[in-house]
Write a protein that holds these residues in place. Structure first.
Motif, short mmCIF file in Angstrom:
data_model
loop_
_atom_site.label_atom_id
_atom_site.label_comp_id
_atom_site.label_asym_id
_atom_site.label_seq_id
_atom_site.Cartn_x
_atom_site.Cartn_y
_atom_site.Cartn_z
N GLU D 264 30.40 -57.08 -67.90
CA GLU D 264 29.45 -57.60 -66.92
C GLU D 264 28.35 -58.45 -67.54
OE1 GLU D 264 29.37 -53.82 -63.84
OE2 GLU D 264 28.51 -53.63 -65.83
N LYS D 265 27.96 -58.09 -68.76
CA LYS D 265 26.79 -58.75 -69.36
C LYS D 265 27.10 -59.70 -70.50
CE LYS D 265 25.01 -54.49 -69.67
NZ LYS D 265 24.15 -53.44 -70.25
N GLY D 266 28.35 -59.69 -70.94
CA GLY D 266 28.70 -60.54 -72.07
C GLY D 266 30.11 -60.25 -72.51
N LYS D 281 29.11 -62.84 -77.17
CA LYS D 281 28.59 -63.80 -76.20
C LYS D 281 27.75 -63.07 -75.15
CE LYS D 281 32.99 -66.10 -76.85
NZ LYS D 281 34.24 -66.60 -76.26
N TRP D 282 26.72 -63.72 -74.72
CA TRP D 282 25.83 -63.13 -73.71
C TRP D 282 25.70 -64.07 -72.54
CZ3 TRP D 282 25.49 -58.31 -74.81
CH2 TRP D 282 25.51 -57.88 -76.14
N SER D 283 25.53 -63.50 -71.37
CA SER D 283 25.45 -64.36 -70.19
C SER D 283 24.15 -65.14 -70.15
CB SER D 283 25.61 -63.53 -68.91
OG SER D 283 24.62 -62.53 -68.86
N ALA D 285 21.83 -65.53 -73.08
CA ALA D 285 21.21 -65.72 -74.38
C ALA D 285 22.24 -66.37 -75.30
CB ALA D 285 20.78 -64.36 -74.95
N PRO D 286 21.78 -66.94 -76.42
CA PRO D 286 22.73 -67.58 -77.33
C PRO D 286 23.78 -66.58 -77.83
CG PRO D 286 20.48 -68.18 -77.92
CD PRO D 286 20.38 -67.11 -76.88
N ALA D 287 24.99 -67.05 -78.02
CA ALA D 287 26.03 -66.21 -78.63
C ALA D 287 25.60 -65.86 -80.05
CB ALA D 287 27.35 -66.97 -78.65
N GLN D 288 26.12 -64.74 -80.53
CA GLN D 288 25.77 -64.28 -81.87
C GLN D 288 27.02 -64.19 -82.73
OE1 GLN D 288 23.85 -60.61 -80.35
NE2 GLN D 288 22.19 -61.16 -81.73
#
Lengths: 377, 377, 377, 377
Positions: D264-266, D281-283, D285-288
C-alpha cells in the motif's frame, strides 16, 4: 598465517579467499603478538593448540623443522603495514613462499630489500592487489593488450570511499586507528591504502607505466595525521595522460573503484561494485556489455571464473583468484613443471616495489611546488 | 536571430528551445553573413522575406526603427565564438536584450566590455549554459544551499566526449572545423567548448568559486591546432578541492557530463545523459534517488519542469528553461514588475566573464611549470 | 484544439509537442465546455478572443467558413474519452483532419464508426500513442522487421504506475476523478488508460498482432469503480506468447513502461524512463547498447531525432514526433505529393480500433471463467 | 557427497559454497554411479581413496559404522532430480542430516514421503534454494514482515534465461540433456528448474502463499520434450495478485531473476544479477538504494554477509549462507543448544513439498482449459 586474529578484518577475508577453491588449508598461525589471543583465535578456526604459535619467529623455526609433509607450504602476512617487512624477510629466509597484503612494506627501501630477497631465494611472493583478480579486469587487460582500442590515450581511475568522513580514529574504530597512524601505516594514509590499488589497476589494465605525476594530497578531516584524500594528474610512458582520484572522505560512497580507459578506436569502463560487467565503447558502433562467465570471453577471464554467466562472483572470488593462481604456481613448481602464464598472473614483489614507489612519489609531489614529478623508483 | 542558418547545429537547438513553451516566436533573422543563405534559411523557417536580413547591423537598424509592437523583443546570437562580441555589443547599443551562446566572447577582455555594457544599459543578457537549466541540477543546487550535506569538501566533474577522436576537421566536419580553429574559437578548443560547461556546472551546484587550478592541457590528436583534452586540479574558495576533466578524444563517449559533490554528511551525483535522476548519498543511511516531476522536490526544480514524474524531459527542455526564465523576466519587466528569483535563475554576463576567465586561466596554467595558479579575473 | 483548458494535463502536453518543431501553430480553440473558461484559457495562450470559441460546434462552423489561408488546418481533441467521438466525427464531416488522444473513443462501436468516417472522407487521423514516437522504439521495430532476431517467440511488456495507490479520486485529484469514472472513461480504467499503450507498443515493435488473451483484471483499491490493475497472458498471431502487466497501484512507480522481446537469435529491451537507450541482446555475443542520435542507427530512428547523441530527448519529443510526422503528411498532401513511409509512421484510426478492441476483450476476459479469449474486433 | 563427479556443474558449486566459511570439510563421496569415476573425482578433490565410495549405499553403510569422530556429519545430494529421493531417504534412515538440491524430488508424492521421514527422524534437511540466501533478499523479507509497505498487493517475479534457445540437448550439452528428459527431471523442465526458484523467492520475500494460479506453459523449441517457457497468473492467500514468468528460451538472457513487490505504501525491487542492491520505493518520497554490508540493515541481512559495503558478494556466498546456517544449526544441536531463528533460516523439507506442489499445479494448469486452479498440496 601471521596476524588476522580475532576482530581483524583482512585476515578473515584472506582465509575465505584461500578456502574457496579447496586448494589451500589453514595449517597454523601466529595470529597475534599476544600468545593468548593467538591461541584463542586459532581455536575458533578449529586449529589444534599446537599449531597456534606465540610468535611468527617461533612458527617459522618450528615449522621449518618439520618433515615436508607436515609443515606449512607458505606464509600469509595480514598484519598492518609496519609489520609486513620483518616476517616476510624471515619467512623467505626460512624458505617459505609468501602471500602479503598491500602495500608491501612501510617504505620503498624495505620493498627493494624484499624484492632482492625474493630474487635471491627464488621463492614466490604474491601481493594481494585484489582488484586485479576480477575476471572482467583480466578481460579488459587482454583486450587492451590485443590492441583492440588502438594506442591508449587516456586513463581515468577513481576510488572514492566515505568511511573516514569523520574523525573515526578518535571514535574507537580500530581499522581507522592504525590506518591513520604514521607509525603503523607509513607516510601515507589514503594513497597507501587505496591509491595504490587504483594505480596498480590502471597500470595492470592499460599495460602502461606511470612516468610522471602531479599530486594534490589533502588531510580533509581536521585532526587527522595522514592524508585522507587526493587528486593526481598522471602521464604514462607511452604519452597517455590520466587522472587518479582516491578519497576516504567521499561521504556516502562505499568502495567505488571505477576505471575508464580510452584508446584511438574505443574505450572501456569497469566498476568494482558491479564487477561482472565490462562496458566496451566504440567510436562508431554501439557499446557492448561484456559479462563474466560467457563463452565469448578470453581464456584468461574464463580461467578466473567459477560460475556460469548471470551467477555473480564478487570480491571474495577475485581475492581467491590470487590465491588460486599462487597455489597452482606452487603446485606446478612442486611437481617440477613450469607454471603457465595464466597461473603466474598475480601481483608480485615487483608490483610491491612499484606500489611503494607510487606512495613515495605521490606524497613527495603533494608536498612540492614543482608541477610535474618524475616517477622515480 | 544572428547566425543559425541552414545546416548549423546550435541555431536549430535554440529555435526549438525557444518554441517549446509558446512564449517566444521567431520574428526575424540575419541567419548568415551571406544574404542569399540568410533568406533561404528564413524561408525554411516560414519567415516572410522582409524579416530575413542580410546582416545583423541591418536587422538592428531596421527593427529598432519599428513601432514597439512590430519589432523584435530580443536578439539571439548563435554564431561561432569569434562572432559573438560585435553583434552583442551592437544589440545592446540599439536597446535589445541578448541571448548568447557560450563561451560569451573570444577573449576575457571582450567579456568584460560586454559585462560593462550590460550594466550600463540595464538590459538583460542570458548566456546559454544549458546544463544549469535541468530541473535536477537546480534541485542539487538547492540541497547544497540548504546545507543538507554540510560543508562541501570535494567536487568531481568530468565531461568526456569522443567526437574529435580523429582529425575530423580535416575530414569535412564543419562543427570540428571552426571549433578547432583559433581564429574562430579563441585560445582554447576543448576547454572553451565543454570545459567551461563543466566549470560552470560545478560552481552553480556547489555555490563555490574556483580559486586556484593546476591544469594539464593536451592536444592528443596529431595535427590539431587547439586543445582537445585536459585534466585540472581545483581548489575552491571555501577550501574544498576538486578535479575537472574535459575531453573530446574519449573515444566512444557521447556527451557524458557527470558531477559528484561531497560534503561532510553526504553527497550527490548527477549524469547529464540520464538527467531526470539525482543520486543523493548519505554517510549513514541508504542513498536516495531523487527524480524529476515528483512532489517532494523543491519549488525551483518544479518551476523548471513540464511533465509528471516518469515522463522524461531532456536537453531541449533544459535549454528551453533558460529561454523561458529569460522570457518571463522580460515579460515581468515589461509589465513593470520585479522578476522573481526563479525567473532570474539563468546564466548572465557575470557568468560569461567567469567562463572566459576560466579559459584564460586554465590555458595559462597548462602552459606553465608553476603548480598552482590563482584564478584571476 | 478541443479541450485542454486551464489546469488540464494532456492539453498542455499536446501544445508543447505541437510547438517544438515550428511546423504547427495554435490557431484557435474550444478549450472548455464553459465559454468563459475557454476564453480565459485562450487568453493565457496569447490567442485573440475571436479565436476562443464557446463550443467545438461553433468552432468548426466558423472556421470552415473562413478562406483556406485563415482557417485552421486540423483539430486536436484532448478531452476525456467520452468526449472524443462526437467532435471527431463532426470535425471530419467539416473536412478537418484530426489528432485525437487515446483511447480513441468510449466504445469499440464508436471506434469503428470513426474508422469508417476516416475512410470515407480520406482525411487523416492521428492517434497519440506517444510511446511509439520514441526514436529507439522505431529502431527496435526496424531491427525486428529486418529479422535480426529471427522469429519472435516472446513479448514481455509491463506498465506499472503508482499514482492511484490510494483512492485519490475521493481526495480531489481531477485526473483520478474522470479516469476512474465509467461515464467519462468507459468500461476500463487502467487497461484503457495505460494497458492500451502497452498493447500498442508490443504490437508496434514486434510487428505481431495479439490473437488470444487471458486476463486477470483487478480493482485493488477499495471503493474504486474501474480496474486499477491487471495481468494478461497473451498469444500472438505467429504463435509467440507474451505477458502484459498494467497497474496504477504499483506504489512508488512513476511511469515505468518497459518492454522485452525475444526472438530465436537474441532480444531487445527498452525502458520508457530512459528512452534513449535500447538494449540489444544476443545469444552468443555481448549485448549492445544502442543509443539515440548515433550514426549507426536506422534512417527511421534518425528521422525522429533532433539532437546529437548524448543530448537526451524525452517524452515531449516523442510526442512531437507524432505531430511532426502528421504535419509533414498534411504538408505533403497539400503540395500534392505522396507522403513518405517515414511521414506516415504515426498511429491512425486502425490502431484506434485495435486499442478499443483490446479494452473490450481484456475486460470481457477478466470477467470470464474461460481461460483463453480470442481477440475479436 | 552423492553425485557431483567430474564435469558436473552443481556439485562443484556445492563444494565451494560449503568451503567458504571454513565450517565444513569434504569428508567422503559417492561421486558417480560408476565406481571408477567416483574414485577419479575424489582424487581430484584430494580425498583418500578409502573415502571415495562406489555407491551411496556403501557410503552410508560404511560411514555409519565409524566412530562419531571419524564419520561424516551430513550428506549432500547433488544428483539430477530423479536420483534425489532414494539416497535422501536412505541417508535419513542411517541417521544422517541431508542437504539436497531443488527440486526436492521427482514427484509431489516422493516429496511428502521425504517430509514425513524428516519429521519422524528429527533430522535436518536443507533444500538449496540459493536465491533466498542473499543478504538483500533477507533484508527485503524483513522489511515486508515489519509491515513497512503495508498490505502486499502485487508480486511480479520473472526468471528469463536464454541457454535453451536452441535444441542444445541434441548438441551434446549434458546439462540440457538431463534437464529436458522427463525420466531424469520429472514432469517439468523450465518450471521445475527455475520456476520453482521464482515461486519460492516470491513466497519467501512476501511472506504470502500462492493460493491460485493460471498457467500458460510452452515448449517453444521444436523437438524438446519438456516445457522451456511459461507465464503464470497468481493469486496469493491475502488476496494479492501476481505474475510469474520463467523462460529458458529468452535468447540473450543470462540468469536474470528479478522480483518486484508492491504494498500500500511502497514497494521493492531486487535483481539477482546485481544482488547487493535492494531498491526500495515509496509512494511519496524518493526511492532508496539499500546496499549490502551497511550498518542500517537488519540483523538478518548482516548475519548473512561477510564483507564490508562495496565489496560485492555473489551467488557462491548466497549458496554458502545456506550451508553456513545449516552447519550452525547442526553445531548448535550437537552442543545441545537450540539453534537461533537466524540459523534456522534456510529452506527445508516443507519448502521442498511446496516446490513440488508448485510444479504439479502449474503443469496441470498449463494443460487445462480451466482458468483458475487452486494451489493444491
Amino acid at each position: 598465517m601471521v596476524g588476522g586474529g580475532q576482530h581483524a578484518f583482512i585476515g578473515a577475508i584472506h582465509r575465505i579467499a584461500a578456502n574457496i577453491d579447496g586448494l589451500i588449508e589453514l595449517h597454523c598461525g601466529a595470529f597475534s603478538s599476544n600468545p593468548e589471543t593467538s591461541k584463542e583465535s586459532g581455536k575458533e578456526l578449529f586449529l589444534p593448540e599446537s599449531k597456534c604459535y606465540g610468535s611468527y619467529a617461533e612458527m617459522f623455526a618450528t615449522e621449518s623443522g618439520l618433515p615436508k609433509e607436515q609443515r606449512m607450504d607458505f606464509v600469509t602476512i595480514v598484519t598492518p603495514n609496519f609489520a609486513h617487512f620483518a616476517p616476510a624477510m624471515m619467512a623467505l629466509e626460512y624458505g617459505f613462499h609468501v602471500v602479503i597484503d598491500k602495500p608491501m612494506t612501510l617504505s620503498l627501501g624495505e620493498a627493494k630489500q624484499l624484492q632482492q630477497k625474493v630474487k635471491e631465494t627464488g621463492l614466490i611472493l604474491c601481493l594481494t592487489h585484489t582488484y586485479s583478480g576480477y575476471p572482467m579486469v583480466k578481460q579488459a587487460r587482454k583486450m587492451v593488450a590485443d590492441n583492440q582500442f588502438g594506442k591508449i590515450r587516456k586513463v581515468m581511475v577513481e576510488y572514492p570511499q566515505g568511511w573516514l568522513s569523520t574523525l573515526s580514529e578518535s571514535e574507537g574504530n580500530k581499522q581507522a586507528l592504525w590506518r591513520t597512524d604514521p607509525s603503523k601505516s607509513g607516510i601515507s594514509g589514503c594513497m597507501g591504502d587505496i591509491g595504490t590499488h587504483a594505480a596498480q589497476l590502471a597500470e595492470y589494465i592499460s599495460g602502461l607505466k606511470i612516468s610522471k605525476l602531479c599530486a594534490d594530497i589533502n588531510i580533509v578531516v581536521e585532526g587527522r595525521n595522514l592524508d585522507d584524500d587526493g587528486n593526481v594528474l598522471l602521464k604514462f610512458d607511452n604519452g597517455a595522460n590520466g587522472i587518479l582520484v582516491a578519497s576516504q572522505i567521499a561521504s556516502g560512497e562505499e568502495n567505488s573503484l571505477k576505471i575508464k580507459i580510452y584508446g584511438e578506436k574505443g574505450g572501456l569502463e569497469w566498476h568494482q561494485m558491479e564487477p561482472n560487467t565490462l562496458l566496451v565503447k566504440w567510436s562508431d558502433a554501439p557499446a557492448q556489455i561484456y559479462r563474466a562467465g560467457n563463452g565469448y570471453l578470453s581464456n584468461i577471464a574464463t580461467f578466473n571464473s567459477r560460475t556460469p554467466s548471470g551467477h555473480p562472483e564478487g570480491y571474495l572470488e577475485a581475492f581467491a583468484n590470487l590465491y588460486k593462481n599462487f597455489a597452482l604456481t606452487l603446485l606446478s613448481k612442486s611437481e617440477g613443471k613450469e607454471p603457465t602464464e595464466e597461473m603466474l598472473d598475480f601481483p608480485n614483489a615487483d608490483d610491491g616495489v612499484r606500489g611503494m614507489a607510487f606512495i613515495e612519489n605521490v606524497i613527495a609531489s603533494g608536498k612540492s611546488d614543482q608541477k610535474w614529478f618524475d616517477f622515480n623508483i
